[in-house]
Motif scaffolding. Structure first.
Motif, PDB file in Angstrom:
ATOM      1  N   MET A 198       1.002  -1.127  -0.043  1.00 28.06           N
ATOM      2  CA  MET A 198       0.429   0.121  -0.450  1.00 28.06           C
ATOM      3  C   MET A 198       0.664   1.207  -0.070  1.00 28.06           C
ATOM      4  O   MET A 198       2.007   0.854   0.976  1.00 28.06           O
ATOM      5  CB  MET A 198      -0.476   0.187   0.937  1.00 28.06           C
ATOM      6  N   PHE A 199       0.789   2.002  -0.541  1.00 27.68           N
ATOM      7  CA  PHE A 199       1.565   3.433  -1.047  1.00 27.68           C
ATOM      8  C   PHE A 199       0.673   4.778  -1.170  1.00 27.68           C
ATOM      9  O   PHE A 199      -0.826   4.357  -0.770  1.00 27.68           O
ATOM     10  CB  PHE A 199       2.614   2.932  -2.299  1.00 27.68           C
ATOM     11  N   GLU A 200       1.273   5.324  -0.201  1.00 33.27           N
ATOM     12  CA  GLU A 200       0.280   7.127  -0.802  1.00 33.27           C
ATOM     13  C   GLU A 200       0.777   7.681  -1.939  1.00 33.27           C
ATOM     14  O   GLU A 200       1.705   7.895  -2.260  1.00 33.27           O
ATOM     15  CB  GLU A 200      -0.005   7.753   0.570  1.00 33.27           C
ATOM     16  N   TYR A 201      -0.491   8.288  -2.469  1.00 33.48           N
ATOM     17  CA  TYR A 201      -0.276   9.196  -3.668  1.00 33.48           C
ATOM     18  C   TYR A 201      -1.329  10.707  -3.673  1.00 33.48           C
ATOM     19  O   TYR A 201      -1.928  10.654  -2.360  1.00 33.48           O
ATOM     20  CB  TYR A 201      -0.805   8.318  -5.077  1.00 33.48           C
ATOM     21  N   ARG A 202      -0.768  11.345  -4.146  1.00 28.45           N
ATOM     22  CA  ARG A 202      -1.497  12.852  -4.571  1.00 28.45           C
ATOM     23  C   ARG A 202      -1.015  12.653  -5.505  1.00 28.45           C
ATOM     24  O   ARG A 202      -0.486  12.881  -6.661  1.00 28.45           O
ATOM     25  CB  ARG A 202      -0.380  13.760  -3.935  1.00 28.45           C
ATOM     26  N   CYS A 203      -2.901  13.296  -6.209  1.00 32.60           N
ATOM     27  CA  CYS A 203      -2.541  14.292  -7.590  1.00 32.60           C
ATOM     28  C   CYS A 203      -1.978  14.564  -7.949  1.00 32.60           C
ATOM     29  O   CYS A 203      -2.717  16.196  -7.133  1.00 32.60           O
ATOM     30  CB  CYS A 203      -4.090  14.490  -8.426  1.00 32.60           C
ATOM     31  N   CYS A 208      -5.620  17.910  -9.618  1.00 32.90           N
ATOM     32  CA  CYS A 208      -6.116  17.830  -8.544  1.00 32.90           C
ATOM     33  C   CYS A 208      -6.145  18.281  -7.042  1.00 32.90           C
ATOM     34  O   CYS A 208      -6.364  19.007  -5.923  1.00 32.90           O
ATOM     35  CB  CYS A 208      -7.551  17.376  -8.517  1.00 32.90           C
ATOM     36  N   GLY A 209      -4.455  17.836  -6.633  1.00 30.72           N
ATOM     37  CA  GLY A 209      -4.269  17.809  -5.013  1.00 30.72           C
ATOM     38  C   GLY A 209      -4.640  16.965  -4.334  1.00 30.72           C
ATOM     39  O   GLY A 209      -4.943  16.342  -3.091  1.00 30.72           O
ATOM     40  N   HIS A 210      -5.504  15.745  -4.449  1.00 28.97           N
ATOM     41  CA  HIS A 210      -6.835  14.636  -3.590  1.00 28.97           C
ATOM     42  C   HIS A 210      -5.596  13.076  -3.619  1.00 28.97           C
ATOM     43  O   HIS A 210      -4.378  13.384  -4.452  1.00 28.97           O
ATOM     44  CB  HIS A 210      -7.720  13.792  -4.199  1.00 28.97           C
ATOM     45  N   GLU A 211      -5.202  13.228  -2.253  1.00 32.42           N
ATOM     46  CA  GLU A 211      -4.475  11.868  -1.308  1.00 32.42           C
ATOM     47  C   GLU A 211      -5.268  11.115  -1.057  1.00 32.42           C
ATOM     48  O   GLU A 211      -6.512  11.647  -0.946  1.00 32.42           O
ATOM     49  CB  GLU A 211      -3.912  12.650  -0.256  1.00 32.42           C
ATOM     50  N   PHE A 212      -4.703   9.640  -2.008  1.00 32.33           N
ATOM     51  CA  PHE A 212      -4.708   8.678  -1.049  1.00 32.33           C
ATOM     52  C   PHE A 212      -4.190   7.703  -1.712  1.00 32.33           C
ATOM     53  O   PHE A 212      -2.563   7.339  -1.275  1.00 32.33           O
ATOM     54  CB  PHE A 212      -6.391   8.901  -2.467  1.00 32.33           C
ATOM     55  N   GLU A 213      -4.412   6.092  -0.874  1.00 30.41           N
ATOM     56  CA  GLU A 213      -3.918   5.253  -0.898  1.00 30.41           C
ATOM     57  C   GLU A 213      -4.110   4.618  -2.032  1.00 30.41           C
ATOM     58  O   GLU A 213      -5.458   4.017  -2.443  1.00 30.41           O
ATOM     59  CB  GLU A 213      -4.184   4.857   0.607  1.00 30.41           C
ATOM     60  N   ASN A 272       1.828   3.036 -12.257  1.00 25.35           N
ATOM     61  CA  ASN A 272       1.085   4.628 -11.406  1.00 25.35           C
ATOM     62  C   ASN A 272       0.110   4.686 -11.452  1.00 25.35           C
ATOM     63  O   ASN A 272      -0.980   4.297 -12.898  1.00 25.35           O
ATOM     64  CB  ASN A 272       0.803   5.835 -12.285  1.00 25.35           C
ATOM     65  N   PRO A 273      -0.852   4.888 -10.613  1.00 21.48           N
ATOM     66  CA  PRO A 273      -2.972   4.595  -9.601  1.00 21.48           C
ATOM     67  C   PRO A 273      -3.364   6.056 -10.899  1.00 21.48           C
ATOM     68  O   PRO A 273      -2.787   7.045 -10.892  1.00 21.48           O
ATOM     69  CB  PRO A 273      -2.311   4.793  -8.357  1.00 21.48           C
ATOM     70  N   VAL A 274      -4.087   5.921 -10.872  1.00 16.59           N
ATOM     71  CA  VAL A 274      -4.866   6.984 -11.747  1.00 16.59           C
ATOM     72  C   VAL A 274      -5.707   7.206  -9.916  1.00 16.59           C
ATOM     73  O   VAL A 274      -5.986   6.654  -9.561  1.00 16.59           O
ATOM     74  CB  VAL A 274      -6.129   6.175 -12.112  1.00 16.59           C
ATOM     75  N   CYS A 275      -5.601   9.203 -10.315  1.00 16.13           N
ATOM     76  CA  CYS A 275      -6.737   9.114  -8.906  1.00 16.13           C
ATOM     77  C   CYS A 275      -8.361   9.389  -8.809  1.00 16.13           C
ATOM     78  O   CYS A 275      -8.440   9.478 -10.062  1.00 16.13           O
ATOM     79  CB  CYS A 275      -6.562  11.087  -9.062  1.00 16.13           C
ATOM     80  N   PRO A 276      -8.549   8.896  -8.011  1.00 13.80           N
ATOM     81  CA  PRO A 276      -9.660   8.554  -7.626  1.00 13.80           C
ATOM     82  C   PRO A 276     -11.125   9.703  -7.663  1.00 13.80           C
ATOM     83  O   PRO A 276     -12.090   9.179  -8.382  1.00 13.80           O
ATOM     84  CB  PRO A 276      -9.304   7.144  -6.478  1.00 13.80           C
ATOM     85  N   ALA A 277     -10.438  10.885  -7.427  1.00 14.91           N
ATOM     86  CA  ALA A 277     -11.208  12.039  -8.037  1.00 14.91           C
ATOM     87  C   ALA A 277     -11.950  12.746  -9.113  1.00 14.91           C
ATOM     88  O   ALA A 277     -12.246  12.940  -9.237  1.00 14.91           O
ATOM     89  CB  ALA A 277     -10.439  13.048  -6.798  1.00 14.91           C
ATOM     90  N   CYS A 278     -10.414  12.405  -9.825  1.00 10.29           N
ATOM     91  CA  CYS A 278     -10.590  13.395 -11.164  1.00 10.29           C
ATOM     92  C   CYS A 278     -10.333  12.838 -12.612  1.00 10.29           C
ATOM     93  O   CYS A 278     -10.455  12.503 -13.719  1.00 10.29           O
ATOM     94  CB  CYS A 278      -9.759  14.382 -11.267  1.00 10.29           C
ATOM     95  N   ARG A 279      -9.603  11.340 -11.611  1.00 14.02           N
ATOM     96  CA  ARG A 279      -9.104  10.429 -12.959  1.00 14.02           C
ATOM     97  C   ARG A 279      -7.943  10.951 -12.930  1.00 14.02           C
ATOM     98  O   ARG A 279      -8.149   9.951 -14.493  1.00 14.02           O
ATOM     99  CB  ARG A 279     -10.765   9.919 -13.956  1.00 14.02           C
ATOM    100  N   ALA A 280      -7.007  11.752 -13.120  1.00 14.48           N
ATOM    101  CA  ALA A 280      -6.292  11.852 -13.638  1.00 14.48           C
ATOM    102  C   ALA A 280      -4.887  11.062 -13.603  1.00 14.48           C
ATOM    103  O   ALA A 280      -4.427  10.374 -12.445  1.00 14.48           O
ATOM    104  CB  ALA A 280      -5.655  13.038 -13.288  1.00 14.48           C
ATOM    105  N   GLU A 281      -4.012  10.908 -14.415  1.00 15.68           N
ATOM    106  CA  GLU A 281      -3.023   9.695 -14.229  1.00 15.68           C
ATOM    107  C   GLU A 281      -1.700  10.033 -13.818  1.00 15.68           C
ATOM    108  O   GLU A 281      -0.637   9.586 -13.790  1.00 15.68           O
ATOM    109  CB  GLU A 281      -2.679   9.025 -15.645  1.00 15.68           C
ATOM    110  N   THR A 296      -0.841  11.140 -11.123  1.00 16.48           N
ATOM    111  CA  THR A 296      -0.092  11.250  -9.352  1.00 16.48           C
ATOM    112  C   THR A 296       1.063  10.801  -9.089  1.00 16.48           C
ATOM    113  O   THR A 296       1.884  10.349 -10.342  1.00 16.48           O
ATOM    114  CB  THR A 296      -0.967   9.867  -8.999  1.00 16.48           C
ATOM    115  N   GLU A 297       1.573  11.315  -8.194  1.00 24.06           N
ATOM    116  CA  GLU A 297       3.244  11.419  -7.538  1.00 24.06           C
ATOM    117  C   GLU A 297       3.025  10.501  -5.841  1.00 24.06           C
ATOM    118  O   GLU A 297       2.106  10.565  -4.922  1.00 24.06           O
ATOM    119  CB  GLU A 297       3.967  12.063  -7.565  1.00 24.06           C
ATOM    120  N   LYS A 298       4.332   9.105  -5.502  1.00 23.12           N
ATOM    121  CA  LYS A 298       4.304   9.096  -4.890  1.00 23.12           C
ATOM    122  C   LYS A 298       4.465   9.448  -3.238  1.00 23.12           C
ATOM    123  O   LYS A 298       5.831  10.367  -3.785  1.00 23.12           O
ATOM    124  CB  LYS A 298       4.896   7.808  -4.785  1.00 23.12           C
TER     125      LYS A 298
END
Length: 78
Positions: free
Chosen positions: A3-8, A11-16, A24-33, A35-37
């Motif tokens: 499990m890793f933490e990411y920031r879009c 949009c700035g959304h932070e998620f695990e 490289n995961p897709v942001c669950p808030a805005c679907r942007a690709e 993201t940074e770990k």
């Protein structure tokens, strides 16, 4: 599980996210690709001895917590 933490970066959304390899995961808030770990902070609700021995999680105070404390995610630990 990795499990890793990411920031879009869009949009700035932070998620695990559960990530394998160099995905490289897709942001669950805005679907942007884009993201940074993030560097995860250790959970202060978890008790333990030496490094590598995280011990059993203690009860979270006022509803916060980490994944091991049933209160959410470590991003909510302060």
């Amino acid at each position: 599980m990795p499990m890793f933490e990411y920031r879009c970066t869009r949009c700035g959304h932070e998620f695990e996210e559960l990530v394998f390899g160099d995905e490289n995961p897709v942001c669950p808030a805005c679907r942007a690709e884009a993201t940074e770990k993030l560097i995860s902070k250790p959970c202060r609700h978890c008790e333990g001895g030496s490094l590598g021995d995280f011990g059993a999680p203690s009860a979270p105070s006022s509803g916060g917590g980490c994944a091991g404390c049933s209160g959410g995610n470590c991003a909510s630990c302060h």
